[in-house]
Design a protein around this motif. Structure first.
Motif, mmCIF file in Angstrom:
data_model
loop_
_atom_site.group_PDB
_atom_site.id
_atom_site.type_symbol
_atom_site.label_atom_id
_atom_site.label_comp_id
_atom_site.label_asym_id
_atom_site.label_seq_id
_atom_site.Cartn_x
_atom_site.Cartn_y
_atom_site.Cartn_z
ATOM 1 N N ILE A 96 0.793 -1.175 0.060
ATOM 2 C CA ILE A 96 -0.044 0.035 0.132
ATOM 3 C C ILE A 96 0.829 1.184 0.001
ATOM 4 O O ILE A 96 1.948 1.256 0.935
ATOM 5 C CB ILE A 96 -0.792 0.133 1.159
ATOM 6 N N LEU A 97 0.852 2.016 -1.122
ATOM 7 C CA LEU A 97 1.288 3.608 -0.934
ATOM 8 C C LEU A 97 0.192 4.619 -0.537
ATOM 9 O O LEU A 97 -1.143 4.412 -1.152
ATOM 10 C CB LEU A 97 1.770 3.675 -2.255
ATOM 11 N N ALA A 98 0.267 5.063 0.691
ATOM 12 C CA ALA A 98 -0.708 6.013 1.211
ATOM 13 C C ALA A 98 -0.240 7.253 0.837
ATOM 14 O O ALA A 98 0.613 7.872 1.231
ATOM 15 C CB ALA A 98 -0.701 5.833 2.753
ATOM 16 N N ILE A 99 -1.327 8.091 0.300
ATOM 17 C CA ILE A 99 -1.189 9.511 0.127
ATOM 18 C C ILE A 99 -1.978 10.321 0.995
ATOM 19 O O ILE A 99 -3.311 9.832 1.269
ATOM 20 C CB ILE A 99 -1.192 9.992 -1.323
ATOM 21 N N LYS B 201 7.726 4.021 6.307
ATOM 22 C CA LYS B 201 6.992 2.862 6.735
ATOM 23 C C LYS B 201 6.088 2.957 8.229
ATOM 24 O O LYS B 201 6.767 3.267 9.035
ATOM 25 C CB LYS B 201 7.698 1.623 6.950
ATOM 26 N N LEU B 202 4.809 2.584 8.019
ATOM 27 C CA LEU B 202 3.943 2.701 9.014
ATOM 28 C C LEU B 202 3.188 1.304 9.402
ATOM 29 O O LEU B 202 2.725 0.974 8.141
ATOM 30 C CB LEU B 202 2.806 3.723 9.022
ATOM 31 N N THR B 203 3.330 0.772 10.366
ATOM 32 C CA THR B 203 2.761 -0.764 10.809
ATOM 33 C C THR B 203 1.351 -0.271 11.085
ATOM 34 O O THR B 203 1.284 0.692 11.728
ATOM 35 C CB THR B 203 3.509 -1.547 11.739
ATOM 36 N N TYR B 204 0.507 -1.295 11.233
ATOM 37 C CA TYR B 204 -0.807 -1.361 11.567
ATOM 38 C C TYR B 204 -0.777 -0.945 13.142
ATOM 39 O O TYR B 204 -1.590 -0.250 13.690
ATOM 40 C CB TYR B 204 -1.631 -2.582 11.325
ATOM 41 N N GLU B 205 0.061 -1.554 13.813
ATOM 42 C CA GLU B 205 0.340 -1.585 15.429
ATOM 43 C C GLU B 205 0.793 -0.130 15.538
ATOM 44 O O GLU B 205 0.487 0.448 16.594
ATOM 45 C CB GLU B 205 1.459 -2.394 15.796
#
Length: 289
Positions: A185-188, A214-218
């Motif tokens: 996933i690339l989040a903008i 990078k961001l994790t769900y946690e």
């Protein structure tokens, strides 16, 4: 050298990008929450329109003063879905500013082309009134979908009631249906970049550090719980969180988490290149949407 200004009339923020057509020179924004109340009433309220028009006019003049030969202005879901959108467009036209309202089926595509680098990826764009997913690779886009859910709609509908917000989000995002497989996933958009800023405890926002973070769900879950536990008036103490996002950040985090869960991914990559770059590529004839 030609310079271009691109103004994105978003549901939460009005954003300006100045570019030479190849590289972005700078970006800046004004947070106006144009879609405030839209979820409940179906129309843009006058105060939000006035705030936004003042911001658009200011950024338009800034682009011209900074040497832009052409300034493109486009609007997304807040204007697209408002019952009084013609009034808003007319008010801008009276200031000699023409607006291109992006159809929902194209919004995800310009976000994809703006953020794409390599591989088969999903570009996720969380806005104030809509959220787009687009999946593709170097050959093109295989899937794209825009749904009318975003951080301002969540705030208007649920406030910060976590149970209500999660239930509302999970119901709406079923509209994405069967999503093709992809790698990352690339989040903008401002929600993802805000969480990157908070995670890095950035007193001063640094685009270069945020891009490809990078961001994790946690990570997101932990930050959402922490922010939610801090009284609204005390959120200025949270390093990395813009005061103008303190009322929408919890809902934005829940939306990020819910979509990651829906897509069965445990991390995302934040991108700073987004629909502004994609829209300019379209206007310059570099992509076809």
């Amino acid at each position: 050298m030609n310079k271009y200004g691109v103004i994105d009339i978003g549901s939460n923020s009005i954003r300006l990008m100045v570019s030479d057509g190849v590289a972005t020179i700078y970006k800046t924004l004004e947070t106006t929450q144009l879609s405030q109340g839209l979820q409940l009433t179906g129309y843009l309220n006058k105060e939000a329109m006035n705030r936004s028009i003042q911001a658009i006019e200011k950024l338009y003049k800034q682009a011209i003063n900074d040497g832009a030969n052409q300034v493109y202005v486009f609007a997304t879901e807040a204007v697209r879905s408002a019952s009084n959108k013609e009034e808003f467009i007319l008010l801008l036209k009276q200031k000699n500013i023409d607006v291109d309202i992006i159809p929902s089926q194209y919004e995800a595509k310009i976000g994809f082309y703006g953020a794409y680098t390599k591989g088969k990826v999903c570009v996720m764009d969380i806005g104030g009134a809509s959220t787009e997913l687009a999946i593709g690779d170097e050959k093109g886009i295989y899937y794209s979908k825009s749904l009318p859910i975003g951080i301002v709609r969540i705030k208007d509908q649920c406030g910060e009631n976590l149970t209500e917000a999660i239930s509302y989000i999970e119901k709406v995002i079923q509209g994405y249906g069967d999503v093709p497989q992809f790698e990352e996933i690339l989040a903008i958009g401002g929600t993802a970049s805000s969480f990157a800023s908070i995670k890095m405890k950035m007193a001063k926002y640094d685009t270069k550090k945020v891009d490809f973070y990078k961001l994790t769900y946690e990570d997101i879950e932990k930050m959402v719980k922490n922010i939610h536990s801090v009284p609204f008036d005390e959120r200025g103490s949270i390093v990395g969180l813009s005061l103008k996002r303190r009322d929408v950040i919890v809902g934005g985090g829940l939306l990020l988490m819910s979509i990651m869960k829906y897509l069965n991914k445990d991390y995302l990559i934040v991108r700073e290149s987004d629909n502004q770059e994609g829209y300019l590529m379209y206007k310059l004839g570099k992509i076809d949407i």
